[in-house]
Design a protein around this motif. Structure first.
Motif, PDB file in Angstrom:
ATOM      1  N   TYR A 158      -5.796  -1.699   4.543  1.00  0.00           N
ATOM      2  CA  TYR A 158      -5.845  -0.382   5.192  1.00  0.00           C
ATOM      3  C   TYR A 158      -4.451   0.085   5.578  1.00  0.00           C
ATOM      4  O   TYR A 158      -4.061   1.226   5.306  1.00  0.00           O
ATOM      5  N   ASP A 159      -3.693  -0.802   6.218  1.00  0.00           N
ATOM      6  CA  ASP A 159      -2.337  -0.441   6.661  1.00  0.00           C
ATOM      7  C   ASP A 159      -1.446  -0.108   5.472  1.00  0.00           C
ATOM      8  O   ASP A 159      -0.613   0.804   5.546  1.00  0.00           O
ATOM      9  N   ARG A 160      -1.610  -0.826   4.384  1.00  0.00           N
ATOM     10  CA  ARG A 160      -0.808  -0.565   3.193  1.00  0.00           C
ATOM     11  C   ARG A 160      -1.139   0.807   2.611  1.00  0.00           C
ATOM     12  O   ARG A 160      -0.243   1.559   2.214  1.00  0.00           O
ATOM     13  N   LEU A 161      -2.415   1.156   2.575  1.00  0.00           N
ATOM     14  CA  LEU A 161      -2.810   2.468   2.071  1.00  0.00           C
ATOM     15  C   LEU A 161      -2.284   3.578   2.967  1.00  0.00           C
ATOM     16  O   LEU A 161      -1.778   4.593   2.483  1.00  0.00           O
ATOM     17  N   ALA A 162      -2.392   3.383   4.279  1.00  0.00           N
ATOM     18  CA  ALA A 162      -1.926   4.406   5.214  1.00  0.00           C
ATOM     19  C   ALA A 162      -0.420   4.604   5.105  1.00  0.00           C
ATOM     20  O   ALA A 162       0.081   5.735   5.194  1.00  0.00           O
ATOM     21  N   ALA A 163       0.318   3.515   4.876  1.00  0.00           N
ATOM     22  CA  ALA A 163       1.779   3.600   4.781  1.00  0.00           C
ATOM     23  C   ALA A 163       2.234   4.200   3.454  1.00  0.00           C
ATOM     24  O   ALA A 163       3.380   4.669   3.354  1.00  0.00           O
ATOM     25  N   SER A 164       1.363   4.234   2.467  1.00  0.00           N
ATOM     26  CA  SER A 164       1.747   4.740   1.147  1.00  0.00           C
ATOM     27  C   SER A 164       1.950   6.250   1.144  1.00  0.00           C
ATOM     28  O   SER A 164       2.601   6.793   0.254  1.00  0.00           O
ATOM     29  N   GLY A 165       1.377   6.930   2.127  1.00  0.00           N
ATOM     30  CA  GLY A 165       1.463   8.385   2.171  1.00  0.00           C
ATOM     31  C   GLY A 165       0.457   9.084   1.277  1.00  0.00           C
ATOM     32  O   GLY A 165       0.369  10.314   1.269  1.00  0.00           O
ATOM     33  N   GLU A 166      -0.334   8.312   0.541  1.00  0.00           N
ATOM     34  CA  GLU A 166      -1.329   8.900  -0.365  1.00  0.00           C
ATOM     35  C   GLU A 166      -2.692   9.041   0.304  1.00  0.00           C
ATOM     36  O   GLU A 166      -3.595   9.675  -0.251  1.00  0.00           O
ATOM     37  N   TYR A 167      -2.832   8.450   1.466  1.00  0.00           N
ATOM     38  CA  TYR A 167      -4.093   8.500   2.206  1.00  0.00           C
ATOM     39  C   TYR A 167      -3.820   8.929   3.639  1.00  0.00           C
ATOM     40  O   TYR A 167      -2.779   8.591   4.219  1.00  0.00           O
ATOM     41  N   GLU A 168      -4.762   9.645   4.207  1.00  0.00           N
ATOM     42  CA  GLU A 168      -4.667  10.072   5.603  1.00  0.00           C
ATOM     43  C   GLU A 168      -5.762   9.388   6.402  1.00  0.00           C
ATOM     44  O   GLU A 168      -6.950   9.547   6.086  1.00  0.00           O
ATOM     45  N   PRO A 169      -5.408   8.620   7.430  1.00  0.00           N
ATOM     46  CA  PRO A 169      -6.430   7.943   8.227  1.00  0.00           C
ATOM     47  C   PRO A 169      -7.403   8.936   8.871  1.00  0.00           C
ATOM     48  O   PRO A 169      -7.010  10.036   9.267  1.00  0.00           O
ATOM     49  N   ILE A 170      -8.660   8.545   8.955  1.00  0.00           N
ATOM     50  CA  ILE A 170      -9.691   9.354   9.608  1.00  0.00           C
ATOM     51  C   ILE A 170      -9.941   8.788  10.991  1.00  0.00           C
ATOM     52  O   ILE A 170     -10.203   7.590  11.144  1.00  0.00           O
TER      53      ILE A 170
END
Length: 205
Positions: A158-170
């Motif tokens: 999750y943290d890796r996806l959020a840090a990628s800038g391609e996903y926005e946490p809900i």
């Protein structure tokens, strides 16, 4: 915050699986914002999380992936449970008796994905997330179950996806959901395998 009906919870609570009524509320509300399209659930088991997702999602094709769907009796049971919980007719259910990494490559432009398969270890999870990269449409939702419990790889992913800038946490307002659950004793009678530990309520979405 929208709350599923009592009929929904009556079916949900008697369905086997590790998913709390609070997680069902959270997932239902998350899915209300998903675009219309194809939906993919990796690790559906008896359909507990499927019910909550389908309740919130727009009409579409909901693909449930789990090796246990080789058993036709299990499939029939899941169809009945989802239909009873959601009122039926909202989504076309497609059951796939296979492993997640054999299936993900068949899909593009996914509007919703739930990842809840296998042993939740880093090898499988990273393979799934890498395969999903570029396959979720703009505005689509990627949900992860078992976040922040004993399966550390989920939080790392999750943290890796959020840090990628391609996903926005809900943001999930767990406090509001907790308040509703306390007042209504919502989790009472839920057949769940959650390891609660120090948590008052399971909240691993």
């Amino acid at each position: 915050m929208k709350i599923p009906t009592q009929d929904f919870f009556d079916v949900f609570k008697q369905t086997e699986g590790a998913f709390s009524t609070l997680e069902a509320i959270a997932l239902y509300n998350i899915c209300l914002s998903a675009p219309q399209g194809n939906y993919l659930e990796l690790g559906s088991h008896k359909g507990k999380s499927s019910m909550a997702a389908i309740l919130g999602l727009k009409q579409g094709f909901f693909n449930l992936v789990d090796p246990i769907f080789e058993d036709d009796d299990i499939v029939r049971g899941v169809v009945t449970a989802i239909t009873d919980a959601t009122g039926g007719g909202k989504s076309h259910l497609n059951f796939i008796a296979n492993y997640s990494t054999n299936v993900i490559g068949n899909y593009e432009n996914l509007a919703y994905v739930m990842v809840d398969s296998g042993d939740h270890g880093p090898e499988l999870l990273n393979a799934e997330l890498n395969m999903l990269n570029g396959r979720i449409m703009s505005g689509g939702i990627l949900a992860l179950h078992d976040l922040d419990n004993q399966f550390c790889a989920i939080r790392d992913g999750y943290d890796r996806l959020a840090a990628s800038g391609e996903y926005e946490p809900i943001h999930i307002d767990w406090n509001e959901i907790f308040d509703y659950a306390r007042v209504n004793n919502l989790e009472d009678g839920n057949v769940s395998w959650h390891e609660r530990g120090s948590e008052e309520f399971p909240k691993f979405v």
